[in-house]
Design a protein around this motif. Sequence first.
Motif: not given
Lengths: 246, 279
Positions: A28-30, A81-86, B89-91, B132-133
Amino acid sequence: MTNMKSFLGALALGVFAAGAVSAAGHSVRMGTEGAYPPYNFINDAGQVDGFEREVGDELCKRAALECTWVTNEWDSIIPNLVSGNYDTIIAGMSITDERDKVIDFTQEYYPPDPSAYVALAGADVDFNGGVIAAQASTIQASYIAESGAMLVEFTSPDDTIAAVKNGEADAVLADRGFLADIVKDSGGELVFTGPDVAIGGGVGIGVRESDGELKGKLDAAISSMKADGTLNALIAKWFDGKVTNY
Amino acid sequence: MCADPSTLEGLNWWLCYLTTVKHMNLYTSVFTVLLLLAIVTPCILALGFGGAVAKRSALMPVRWVGMGYTSMVRGVPDIVFFMFVPIALDQVFEMIRHKVLCSDVTDPIWQGNDFVVCDIAKLPLNAAPQWQHDAYGFILAVIAFAIVFGAFAANVIDGALKAVPKGQLEAGEAVGMTKRQIFTRIHAPQMWRYALPGLSNLWMILLKATPLLFLLGIEDVVYWARELGGAKTSRFAYPHTDWRLGYFLALLVFYLFLTWISEKVFDRLKLRFGAGVAI
């Protein structure tokens, strides 16, 4: 043209090859801001530190999650958050109806904290007509906007304090827990002033609405930290002996 | 020596303060900026050259692509572009991976506000180490910078190609060179002299645009200067008041230094491309 093709090929390879490593455990990314001591800040070792770091690490241990910490600007903390970066927002974020429409919150891990005004010592502040600073996209900013006072917004909490010190704003409205350190350290230059303002609910962890499983795990872990008193102890440790009764 | 900062004074305090991990991050971020410039410059020139050639192509569809690219990208504010391209791009990458790797998952990718792909389709994976991120973000940034600045470069190069005197090209025809020979031996080499002033402008703008990296989540010099300069309460090992002015002054010197070096380099290039030309 061949160059272009091999470039695209390499790119595609890179994009797909990363999938070969399988995820061990549930990681999980916080997500946090890293600029709001004592809730969360970047310490001199370059690591996320503070009350929320300790709470978060303990929650992850109890929920058997592998957690990594990432920082993000406050302004774009919900979109990312919503786009899933964490996967979580653990950044002193008050639970409000407006935010609840976009994301979900766990139960609170920090009780509702009245917001307070801080101004230069001896300043005469007009709370309903003066110039008040607040961080953008916070409950304090929306409160000031409705109070009739002139709102000046800043992207970082730091900038709001600087604005009061250099006279750009008459006072700043923010969480008392954040301001307490600053007032104490200012050597009398800055003081709490005016009435406390009760806005916002408690502070919870933000998760995506589609992420019910993670929310459930975190909720259970928070309950267990409340039950055995560890949460009370952490709050007392980071907020100058503040007494809570979870 | 630096184990207990609260006992330090004077020079020792400064020595320890300026060598904290956070300061090391500031120093290494200088190389992040330089690395970005080093990688992105050839990409910009390649895209610029390609765009210019496309704009002048005899084939209508190719011409449209060149025209569309330069006018669309130049018309959109940089900041919008930098926010849009990496996210898009990411999406797109994650969507393709989701389709390929998790074809058994039936849940929609868009659920209300949420963009949800299966765990193994994430890019990079949630479990991947932070570097990596960072590297992934950096690559997206390189692509965004290359697309934006490539469009401007394409226009500069297109203009430069038009500026080469007709007589030079006709002389090539007269001695029986093919179209291709004329382009590679006469037209393109002579073009640089006319493109240089425009390209040097573009380079300076690129230098100053690098702090936009922070929008993409890459911690560059400006980010660290702001973070380190902000007032620090006694929660921190090295408390201090608002020192942003000092840090920003150092940044000013850094960017002026880069500009100064660049001007020297462009002066040399000007001599080189102008060699043998009667003015």
